[in-house]
Design an enzyme around this catalytic site. Structure first.
Site, PDB file in Angstrom:
ATOM      1  N   ARG A 126       0.988  -1.375  -0.120  1.00  0.00           N
ATOM      2  CA  ARG A 126       0.116   0.148   0.502  1.00  0.00           C
ATOM      3  C   ARG A 126       1.061   1.124  -0.498  1.00  0.00           C
ATOM      4  O   ARG A 126       0.231   2.366   0.338  1.00  0.00           O
ATOM      5  CB  ARG A 126      -0.944  -0.099   1.543  1.00  0.00           C
ATOM      6  CG  ARG A 126      -1.887  -1.469   1.407  1.00  0.00           C
ATOM      7  CD  ARG A 126      -3.265  -1.012   2.140  1.00  0.00           C
ATOM      8  NE  ARG A 126      -4.187  -1.250   1.573  1.00  0.00           N
ATOM      9  CZ  ARG A 126      -4.400  -2.840   2.421  1.00  0.00           C
ATOM     10  NH1 ARG A 126      -3.519  -3.165   3.225  1.00  0.00           N
ATOM     11  NH2 ARG A 126      -5.326  -4.086   2.298  1.00  0.00           N
ATOM     12  N   LYS A 148       3.328  12.139 -10.489  1.00  0.00           N
ATOM     13  CA  LYS A 148       2.369  10.318 -12.214  1.00  0.00           C
ATOM     14  C   LYS A 148       3.400   9.549 -11.607  1.00  0.00           C
ATOM     15  O   LYS A 148       4.194   9.456 -11.386  1.00  0.00           O
ATOM     16  CB  LYS A 148       2.394  11.064 -13.369  1.00  0.00           C
ATOM     17  CG  LYS A 148       1.008  12.146 -13.334  1.00  0.00           C
ATOM     18  CD  LYS A 148       0.790  12.621 -14.228  1.00  0.00           C
ATOM     19  CE  LYS A 148      -0.951  13.733 -14.770  1.00  0.00           C
ATOM     20  NZ  LYS A 148      -0.595  14.090 -16.469  1.00  0.00           N
ATOM     21  N   GLU A 190       9.671  19.597 -23.553  1.00  0.00           N
ATOM     22  CA  GLU A 190       8.830  19.804 -23.076  1.00  0.00           C
ATOM     23  C   GLU A 190       9.342  21.110 -22.406  1.00  0.00           C
ATOM     24  O   GLU A 190       8.223  21.984 -21.831  1.00  0.00           O
ATOM     25  CB  GLU A 190       9.199  18.819 -21.909  1.00  0.00           C
ATOM     26  CG  GLU A 190       8.929  17.404 -22.557  1.00  0.00           C
ATOM     27  CD  GLU A 190       7.293  17.098 -22.885  1.00  0.00           C
ATOM     28  OE1 GLU A 190       6.336  17.933 -22.284  1.00  0.00           O
ATOM     29  OE2 GLU A 190       6.463  16.152 -23.538  1.00  0.00           O
ATOM     30  N   LYS A 232       6.759  23.524 -14.159  1.00  0.00           N
ATOM     31  CA  LYS A 232       5.710  22.850 -13.316  1.00  0.00           C
ATOM     32  C   LYS A 232       5.425  22.604 -11.998  1.00  0.00           C
ATOM     33  O   LYS A 232       4.679  22.139 -11.352  1.00  0.00           O
ATOM     34  CB  LYS A 232       7.039  21.688 -13.955  1.00  0.00           C
ATOM     35  CG  LYS A 232       6.394  20.100 -13.814  1.00  0.00           C
ATOM     36  CD  LYS A 232       6.114  18.778 -13.913  1.00  0.00           C
ATOM     37  CE  LYS A 232       4.972  18.109 -14.297  1.00  0.00           C
ATOM     38  NZ  LYS A 232       5.255  17.092 -14.651  1.00  0.00           N
ATOM     39  N   GLU A 242      -4.584  17.297 -11.211  1.00  0.00           N
ATOM     40  CA  GLU A 242      -5.275  17.629 -12.535  1.00  0.00           C
ATOM     41  C   GLU A 242      -6.501  17.310 -12.612  1.00  0.00           C
ATOM     42  O   GLU A 242      -7.104  17.454 -13.629  1.00  0.00           O
ATOM     43  CB  GLU A 242      -4.559  16.619 -13.332  1.00  0.00           C
ATOM     44  CG  GLU A 242      -4.595  16.630 -14.949  1.00  0.00           C
ATOM     45  CD  GLU A 242      -3.756  15.534 -15.952  1.00  0.00           C
ATOM     46  OE1 GLU A 242      -3.329  16.562 -16.548  1.00  0.00           O
ATOM     47  OE2 GLU A 242      -3.950  14.728 -15.798  1.00  0.00           O
ATOM     48  N   ARG A 246      -3.561  21.715 -14.373  1.00  0.00           N
ATOM     49  CA  ARG A 246      -2.562  21.557 -14.872  1.00  0.00           C
ATOM     50  C   ARG A 246      -2.304  20.389 -15.849  1.00  0.00           C
ATOM     51  O   ARG A 246      -1.773  20.595 -16.391  1.00  0.00           O
ATOM     52  CB  ARG A 246      -1.874  19.793 -13.758  1.00  0.00           C
ATOM     53  CG  ARG A 246      -1.127  19.063 -13.958  1.00  0.00           C
ATOM     54  CD  ARG A 246      -1.179  18.022 -12.731  1.00  0.00           C
ATOM     55  NE  ARG A 246       1.026  17.245 -13.455  1.00  0.00           N
ATOM     56  CZ  ARG A 246       0.807  16.439 -12.225  1.00  0.00           C
ATOM     57  NH1 ARG A 246       0.976  16.598 -11.015  1.00  0.00           N
ATOM     58  NH2 ARG A 246       2.062  15.996 -12.634  1.00  0.00           N
ATOM     59  N   ASN A 250      -0.709  20.110 -20.723  1.00  0.00           N
ATOM     60  CA  ASN A 250      -0.468  18.989 -21.933  1.00  0.00           C
ATOM     61  C   ASN A 250      -0.338  19.394 -23.091  1.00  0.00           C
ATOM     62  O   ASN A 250      -1.218  19.037 -24.571  1.00  0.00           O
ATOM     63  CB  ASN A 250      -2.329  17.742 -21.871  1.00  0.00           C
ATOM     64  CG  ASN A 250      -2.613  17.322 -20.558  1.00  0.00           C
ATOM     65  OD1 ASN A 250      -0.910  16.874 -20.369  1.00  0.00           O
ATOM     66  ND2 ASN A 250      -3.894  17.422 -21.033  1.00  0.00           N
ATOM     67  N   HIS A 253      -0.241  18.245 -26.542  1.00  0.00           N
ATOM     68  CA  HIS A 253       0.026  16.323 -26.088  1.00  0.00           C
ATOM     69  C   HIS A 253      -1.384  15.585 -26.649  1.00  0.00           C
ATOM     70  O   HIS A 253      -1.567  14.439 -26.997  1.00  0.00           O
ATOM     71  CB  HIS A 253      -0.043  16.277 -23.977  1.00  0.00           C
ATOM     72  CG  HIS A 253       2.084  16.365 -23.696  1.00  0.00           C
ATOM     73  ND1 HIS A 253       1.981  17.163 -24.178  1.00  0.00           N
ATOM     74  CD2 HIS A 253       2.311  15.027 -23.550  1.00  0.00           C
ATOM     75  CE1 HIS A 253       2.902  17.242 -23.679  1.00  0.00           C
ATOM     76  NE2 HIS A 253       3.415  15.911 -23.077  1.00  0.00           N
ATOM     77  N   HIS A 257       0.706  12.364 -28.588  1.00  0.00           N
ATOM     78  CA  HIS A 257      -0.133  11.104 -28.491  1.00  0.00           C
ATOM     79  C   HIS A 257      -0.716  10.654 -29.328  1.00  0.00           C
ATOM     80  O   HIS A 257      -0.192   9.383 -29.545  1.00  0.00           O
ATOM     81  CB  HIS A 257      -1.526  10.888 -27.531  1.00  0.00           C
ATOM     82  CG  HIS A 257      -0.582  11.377 -25.457  1.00  0.00           C
ATOM     83  ND1 HIS A 257      -1.294  11.883 -24.776  1.00  0.00           N
ATOM     84  CD2 HIS A 257       0.553  11.434 -25.542  1.00  0.00           C
ATOM     85  CE1 HIS A 257      -0.239  11.632 -23.936  1.00  0.00           C
ATOM     86  NE2 HIS A 257       1.330  11.715 -24.089  1.00  0.00           N
ATOM     87  N   HIS A 270       8.755  11.070 -28.193  1.00  0.00           N
ATOM     88  CA  HIS A 270       7.262  11.266 -27.611  1.00  0.00           C
ATOM     89  C   HIS A 270       7.685  13.323 -27.816  1.00  0.00           C
ATOM     90  O   HIS A 270       6.976  13.493 -28.082  1.00  0.00           O
ATOM     91  CB  HIS A 270       7.569  11.462 -26.149  1.00  0.00           C
ATOM     92  CG  HIS A 270       6.888  11.817 -25.660  1.00  0.00           C
ATOM     93  ND1 HIS A 270       5.023  12.043 -25.148  1.00  0.00           N
ATOM     94  CD2 HIS A 270       6.752  13.361 -23.882  1.00  0.00           C
ATOM     95  CE1 HIS A 270       4.112  12.565 -24.801  1.00  0.00           C
ATOM     96  NE2 HIS A 270       5.365  13.492 -23.982  1.00  0.00           N
TER      97      HIS A 270
HETATM   98  N1  GLY Z   1       3.891  15.589 -17.305  1.00  0.00           N
HETATM   99  C1  GLY Z   1       2.306  16.235 -17.420  1.00  0.00           C
HETATM  100  C2  GLY Z   1       1.950  16.172 -15.918  1.00  0.00           C
HETATM  101  O1  GLY Z   1       2.961  15.625 -15.041  1.00  0.00           O
HETATM  102  O2  GLY Z   1       0.601  16.679 -15.427  1.00  0.00           O
END
Ligand code: GLY
Length: 374
Positions: A126, A148, A190, A232, A242, A246, A250, A253, A257, A270
């Protein structure tokens, strides 16, 4: 904040506590004492890949120095590592080797190792604490920061995951010297993504120092990595899960993607696919009234990246992929469109017809000046 030793330090406050981010050449060896308390008396799992062991064996060996026990975990290089099968194998290895609730994990690698390592740590018993030690520019400026984590399913990349913030992110910019130019380019896209919408001074720095950055010049890279990390952190602190803001990260993206998916994750890295996605977002924004100044500026900068050409792609395939991307919601696609330098907005409800029409003009010549504006 830059310290006297040339190392940058940044804090990220999030619902689970605080992440310390340390950036600069030699940050990993410099942080050994900082990690000592975190490791003391515990088992530490150090996750990496064969290629990283070959490139940075000495650094890898030194990780976990103050721990009672170091257990090395390995996954194959590349995206294939981000599978449920590999996660399951790692959990078995961790349990069999005596992993406990207060064991630690260090993820030493690019975005793949970071995503998988964070996921494995976040679920094992956990949740055990993790330190991210990203080794690619893309992971240092974006993926390793913000909690993430993910693995892939056959149906899509990053489709299963959780937020699990690292206790620390240690970004040793000296490790970037071994990266191929294309990998640096991918990471720098990025940076441009964040700089264009969040930090005009960072954009100016990238414009001025692009040649040195693409040549992996350590003195040029450290402040740029630190600038992107700061941008960031500002976004993640405002919207850690998000829920809305946040998604500004994107930018590029939505189409990026889909391009990666349509090309079966070959031909373009990417960041390169995201660069084309940003160019398309600029075209969409322009058709909705964006002043052309920012478009000209970003097209000029991305033009200097010497991206590999965009292979022929069909609007219908791209639309299908965009519609089932994990970033799509029940209410449809959200596009991140620039409004001006340092400002972006989330726009929903752009219909299929408009996207198709724009793709038809964009795909054959992505760097062309947009054909019309309102
Ligand atoms: N890579 C985008 C984020 O961390 O939200």
């Amino acid at each position: 904040m830059r310290t006297a030793s040339g190392i940058y330090r940044q804090k990220l406050d999030h619902p689970g506590g605080r992440t310390e981010i340390v950036i600069g050449a030699g940050a990993l060896s410099g942080e050994a004492s900082g990690l000592a308390d975190w490791l003391e008396g515990r088992t530490v799992f150090v996750l990496s890949t064969p290629r990283l062991a070959e490139l940075h064996g000495e650094v890898l060996e030194s990780l976990g120095g103050a721990a009672a026990r170091v257990v090395r975990l390995e996954v194959p290089d590349g995206e294939q590592a981000k599978s449920l099968a590999h996660a399951g194998r790692l959990w078995d290895e961790m349990l069999e080797s005596g992993g406990k609730r207060d064991s630690r994990l260090i993820a030493f690698g690019g975005g793949t190792v970071g995503d998988l390592g964070g996921f494995v740590a976040g679920c094992f018993l956990r949740g055990i604490e993790v330190v991210q030690a990203p080794t690619t520019l893309l992971a240092q400026v974006d993926a390793a920061i913000g909690g993430k984590t993910a693995i892939d399913l056959t149906g899509g990349k990053n489709t299963v995951g959780l937020f699990h913030h690292p206790a620390r992110v240690i970004e040793d910019t000296a490790l970037l010297a071994t990266l191929p130019r294309a990998e640096l380019r991918s990471g720098l896209v990025e940076v441009v993504k964040m700089a264009a919408l969040l930090s005009p001074p960072l954009l100016e720095r990238v414009e001025q120092e692009l040649d040195a950055l693409l040549a992996a010049d350590a003195a040029a890279l450290a402040p740029v990595v630190a600038g992107a990390a700061a941008a960031k952190c500002g976004v993640v602190e405002r919207d850690p899960a998000e829920g809305g803001w946040r998604r500004i990260l994107n930018f590029g993206h939505t189409l990026g993607h889909a391009i990666e998916g349509a090309l079966n994750y070959s031909h373009l890295r990417h960041g390169e696919a995201v660069a084309y996605g940003m160019l398309f977002a600029l075209q969409l924004a322009h058709s909705r009234g964006l002043d052309e100044t920012l478009g000209e500026r970003l097209r000029g900068l991305l033009g200097r990246f010497e991206l590999p050409p965009l292979p022929p792609l069909e609007p219908a395939d791209l639309w299908a992929l965009m519609s089932r991307d994990k970033k799509a919601t029940e209410s449809g696609l959200t596009w991140v469109l620039p409004r001006a330098l340092g400002h972006g907005e989330m726009v929903s409800g752009i219909d299929r017809g408009e996207v198709f029409q724009q793709l038809e003009t964009f795909l054959p010549d992505p760097f062309a000046r947009p054909p019309f504006s309102l």
